[in-house]
Each structure stands twice: as C-alpha cells, then as structure tokens.
Design a protein around this motif. Structure first.
Motif, PDB file in Angstrom:
ATOM      1  N   ARG A  85       0.850  -1.181   0.000  1.00  0.00           N
ATOM      2  CA  ARG A  85       0.000   0.000   0.000  1.00  0.00           C
ATOM      3  C   ARG A  85       0.894   1.243   0.000  1.00  0.00           C
ATOM      4  O   ARG A  85       1.987   1.225   0.543  1.00  0.00           O
ATOM      5  N   TYR A  86       0.394   2.286  -0.612  1.00  0.00           N
ATOM      6  CA  TYR A  86       1.206   3.487  -0.755  1.00  0.00           C
ATOM      7  C   TYR A  86       0.365   4.740  -0.554  1.00  0.00           C
ATOM      8  O   TYR A  86      -0.860   4.728  -0.655  1.00  0.00           O
ATOM      9  N   ASN A  87       1.059   5.826  -0.268  1.00  0.00           N
ATOM     10  CA  ASN A  87       0.460   7.147  -0.188  1.00  0.00           C
ATOM     11  C   ASN A  87       1.454   8.112  -0.804  1.00  0.00           C
ATOM     12  O   ASN A  87       2.527   8.333  -0.252  1.00  0.00           O
ATOM     13  N   TYR A  88       1.101   8.646  -1.964  1.00  0.00           N
ATOM     14  CA  TYR A  88       1.963   9.588  -2.673  1.00  0.00           C
ATOM     15  C   TYR A  88       1.346  10.980  -2.567  1.00  0.00           C
ATOM     16  O   TYR A  88       0.229  11.203  -3.018  1.00  0.00           O
ATOM     17  N   LYS A  89       2.091  11.892  -1.983  1.00  0.00           N
ATOM     18  CA  LYS A  89       1.621  13.267  -1.853  1.00  0.00           C
ATOM     19  C   LYS A  89       2.496  14.157  -2.737  1.00  0.00           C
ATOM     20  O   LYS A  89       3.712  14.199  -2.569  1.00  0.00           O
ATOM     21  N   VAL A  90       1.860  14.833  -3.666  1.00  0.00           N
ATOM     22  CA  VAL A  90       2.584  15.649  -4.632  1.00  0.00           C
ATOM     23  C   VAL A  90       2.077  17.082  -4.548  1.00  0.00           C
ATOM     24  O   VAL A  90       0.860  17.326  -4.541  1.00  0.00           O
ATOM     25  N   ILE A  91       3.004  18.023  -4.471  1.00  0.00           N
ATOM     26  CA  ILE A  91       2.649  19.442  -4.497  1.00  0.00           C
ATOM     27  C   ILE A  91       3.395  20.093  -5.658  1.00  0.00           C
ATOM     28  O   ILE A  91       4.626  20.139  -5.671  1.00  0.00           O
ATOM     29  N   ILE A  92       2.629  20.569  -6.654  1.00  0.00           N
ATOM     30  CA  ILE A  92       3.197  21.194  -7.836  1.00  0.00           C
ATOM     31  C   ILE A  92       2.611  22.595  -7.973  1.00  0.00           C
ATOM     32  O   ILE A  92       1.388  22.760  -8.154  1.00  0.00           O
ATOM     33  N   ASN A  93       3.471  23.594  -7.880  1.00  0.00           N
ATOM     34  CA  ASN A  93       3.015  24.992  -8.006  1.00  0.00           C
ATOM     35  C   ASN A  93       1.820  25.267  -7.087  1.00  0.00           C
ATOM     36  O   ASN A  93       0.790  25.817  -7.510  1.00  0.00           O
ATOM     37  N   ASP A  94       1.931  24.830  -5.862  1.00  0.00           N
ATOM     38  CA  ASP A  94       0.907  25.042  -4.821  1.00  0.00           C
ATOM     39  C   ASP A  94      -0.348  24.199  -5.002  1.00  0.00           C
ATOM     40  O   ASP A  94      -1.284  24.311  -4.199  1.00  0.00           O
ATOM     41  N   ALA A  95      -0.422  23.389  -6.025  1.00  0.00           N
ATOM     42  CA  ALA A  95      -1.554  22.470  -6.193  1.00  0.00           C
ATOM     43  C   ALA A  95      -1.181  21.112  -5.594  1.00  0.00           C
ATOM     44  O   ALA A  95      -0.078  20.599  -5.828  1.00  0.00           O
ATOM     45  N   LYS A  96      -2.117  20.547  -4.830  1.00  0.00           N
ATOM     46  CA  LYS A  96      -1.827  19.291  -4.140  1.00  0.00           C
ATOM     47  C   LYS A  96      -2.564  18.134  -4.820  1.00  0.00           C
ATOM     48  O   LYS A  96      -3.755  18.236  -5.139  1.00  0.00           O
ATOM     49  N   TYR A  97      -1.826  17.018  -4.974  1.00  0.00           N
ATOM     50  CA  TYR A  97      -2.396  15.790  -5.531  1.00  0.00           C
ATOM     51  C   TYR A  97      -2.012  14.637  -4.603  1.00  0.00           C
ATOM     52  O   TYR A  97      -0.853  14.531  -4.186  1.00  0.00           O
ATOM     53  N   ILE A  98      -2.966  13.782  -4.314  1.00  0.00           N
ATOM     54  CA  ILE A  98      -2.713  12.629  -3.457  1.00  0.00           C
ATOM     55  C   ILE A  98      -3.145  11.363  -4.191  1.00  0.00           C
ATOM     56  O   ILE A  98      -4.276  11.266  -4.675  1.00  0.00           O
ATOM     57  N   TYR A  99      -2.216  10.410  -4.273  1.00  0.00           N
ATOM     58  CA  TYR A  99      -2.507   9.091  -4.831  1.00  0.00           C
ATOM     59  C   TYR A  99      -2.370   8.085  -3.695  1.00  0.00           C
ATOM     60  O   TYR A  99      -1.306   7.975  -3.087  1.00  0.00           O
ATOM     61  N   LYS A 112      -7.251   9.052  -6.649  1.00  0.00           N
ATOM     62  CA  LYS A 112      -6.482  10.270  -6.900  1.00  0.00           C
ATOM     63  C   LYS A 112      -7.333  11.448  -6.441  1.00  0.00           C
ATOM     64  O   LYS A 112      -8.466  11.627  -6.890  1.00  0.00           O
ATOM     65  N   GLU A 113      -6.768  12.254  -5.547  1.00  0.00           N
ATOM     66  CA  GLU A 113      -7.459  13.446  -5.061  1.00  0.00           C
ATOM     67  C   GLU A 113      -6.708  14.676  -5.552  1.00  0.00           C
ATOM     68  O   GLU A 113      -5.509  14.828  -5.299  1.00  0.00           O
ATOM     69  N   GLY A 114      -7.380  15.536  -6.298  1.00  0.00           N
ATOM     70  CA  GLY A 114      -6.766  16.733  -6.832  1.00  0.00           C
ATOM     71  C   GLY A 114      -7.548  17.974  -6.475  1.00  0.00           C
ATOM     72  O   GLY A 114      -8.566  17.913  -5.778  1.00  0.00           O
ATOM     73  N   PRO A 115      -7.116  19.141  -6.980  1.00  0.00           N
ATOM     74  CA  PRO A 115      -7.805  20.388  -6.662  1.00  0.00           C
ATOM     75  C   PRO A 115      -9.247  20.425  -7.164  1.00  0.00           C
ATOM     76  O   PRO A 115     -10.097  21.108  -6.580  1.00  0.00           O
ATOM     77  N   THR A 144      -1.191  13.478 -15.676  1.00  0.00           N
ATOM     78  CA  THR A 144      -0.945  14.643 -16.529  1.00  0.00           C
ATOM     79  C   THR A 144      -0.242  15.767 -15.780  1.00  0.00           C
ATOM     80  O   THR A 144       0.674  16.411 -16.299  1.00  0.00           O
ATOM     81  N   GLU A 145      -0.660  16.026 -14.555  1.00  0.00           N
ATOM     82  CA  GLU A 145      -0.131  17.161 -13.800  1.00  0.00           C
ATOM     83  C   GLU A 145       1.190  16.862 -13.098  1.00  0.00           C
ATOM     84  O   GLU A 145       1.824  17.770 -12.556  1.00  0.00           O
ATOM     85  N   VAL A 146       1.589  15.598 -13.072  1.00  0.00           N
ATOM     86  CA  VAL A 146       2.786  15.211 -12.319  1.00  0.00           C
ATOM     87  C   VAL A 146       3.739  14.436 -13.212  1.00  0.00           C
ATOM     88  O   VAL A 146       3.404  14.070 -14.347  1.00  0.00           O
TER      89      VAL A 146
END
Length: 213
Positions: A85-99, A112-115, A144-146
C-alpha cells in the motif's frame, strides 16, 4: 563452667531467681537476633542488584552505511515485490495531488485526489481506467499534472547509479542531488524502504510505503 551451673541451680530454687534467669535468656535471644540483623545489613547491595535485575541485552541494529548503493537499495525494496500500500503526496506549483492505493503484481487500484475532483482508478496490463460504480472508462490523464517517473521504484535504480547518496541523518536518511533536483531516500531500522522524497523547482513528491497488503 561448674560455677555457672551452680549459680543457675541456686537461682532455680526461688521464684525471684527463676525470673532473673528468664530475663537473662531473653537478653541472650535478643542479642543473637541483633547480631543476625547486623550481619544481614552488612551484605553488599551490589550483589542484590546482580541477583534481582535481569541481564541487559543490547538490541542488535543494522549497520548504518555512510552511502546508499544500488545493492542496498535493491534489498530495501524486496518487501514490495509482491503487494504494498502506498500514499503519494505531490505538491506542484501550490496544487496538491494525493494518490493512495494498493499495488499488486497484476494491478494498481487507488484514489487520486486533486484540486478539482477525486477519482478512483484501476490500472492493469490492458490500460488505465477511471472506475465508477457502474463501469470502467479508459483514461490517459491520471498523471498529466505530475511526473510519473517519480512513482516508479525502478526509476531510482538509475538515479542511484548516476549520483552519490550520502547519509543525511542518523535515521537512515540518504540524500543526493542532480540537475537541481534533490532526492531523499529513507530506510527503516531493518533497511526496508520507508519514504522517497523528490524536491524539484516546481514542487515536491513524497512517496510513503506501507506494510505489505
């Protein structure tokens, strides 16, 4: 000695003498008891500690290497060869994405949780899908965003071969830099992969791995 016996016989002839003898006997008894207590108190307290305390067993720890090499990294991901199991937290240009999900040898299922929204995805050897309660719809914009490279454990094998990862802290955290990108790989005390963090000019990728599913 005979004189003492004679005195004792004489004392036994009268009640007053008998009382005096009892007093002497009690005195001798308490004297012996006092000597016993004193001798007991003179025993070394260190011996008591040695007898009562359990032996100290030093915890065996894995050696903390100054550098992270490819062989150590390969061993660290052995527990993730089947399922994890995994939790990937990505912040790109102040936008947060969680997988967040579960990856197995045949599929990758998660959310996938995005803005803008949250979707459930399903990946297998036939493609990548958005999954609803009624159907699966093939999609091509899950990453696409990451940068999807940072989600691939095998990608870091090449990174470790190209750059040197030095021990950053005593908590098994190793760091390396290439093209202004900072890579951090953290192991646990058993040298299993725990966290990967990538810091780019645009943002950060923090990939946390959990126990096998």
């Amino acid at each position: 000695m005979q004189l003492i016996r004679r005195k004792i016989k004489e004392l036994k002839k009268t009640n007053r003498g008998k009382a005096f003898l009892k007093l002497i006997y009690w005195g001798i008894f308490f004297l012996i008891l006092l000597v016993f207590v004193l001798l007991s108190s003179l025993k070394s307290p260190e011996k008591k500690i040695e007898n009562n305390e359990p032996p100290i067993i030093e915890e065996e720890k894995n050696e903390i290497l100054d550098t992270l090499n490819l062989d150590t990294y390969n061993k660290s991901i052995n527990k993730y060869q089947d399922s994890y199991r995994y939790n990937y937290k990505v912040i790109i240009n102040d936008a947060k994405y969680i997988y967040e999900g579960l990856k197995t040898p045949t599929s990758d299922v998660g959310f996938k949780e995005g803005p803008m929204d949250t979707i459930k995805y399903y990946i297998d050897n036939t493609g990548t899908y958005k999954e609803t309660t009624n159907e699966r719809v093939i999609i091509d914009d899950l990453y696409t965003e990451v940068d999807s490279n940072y989600f691939d454990l095998n990608y870091y094998k090449n990174i470790i071969e190209e750059i040197s990862f030095k021990l950053k802290s005593p908590n098994y955290l190793y760091e390396g830099t290439k093209d202004n990108i900072i890579y951090q790989i953290e192991l646990d005390s058993n040298n299993n992969l725990n966290t990967i963090k990538v810091t780019t000019l645009e943002g950060t990728y923090t990939l946390k791995f959990r126990e096998d599913a």
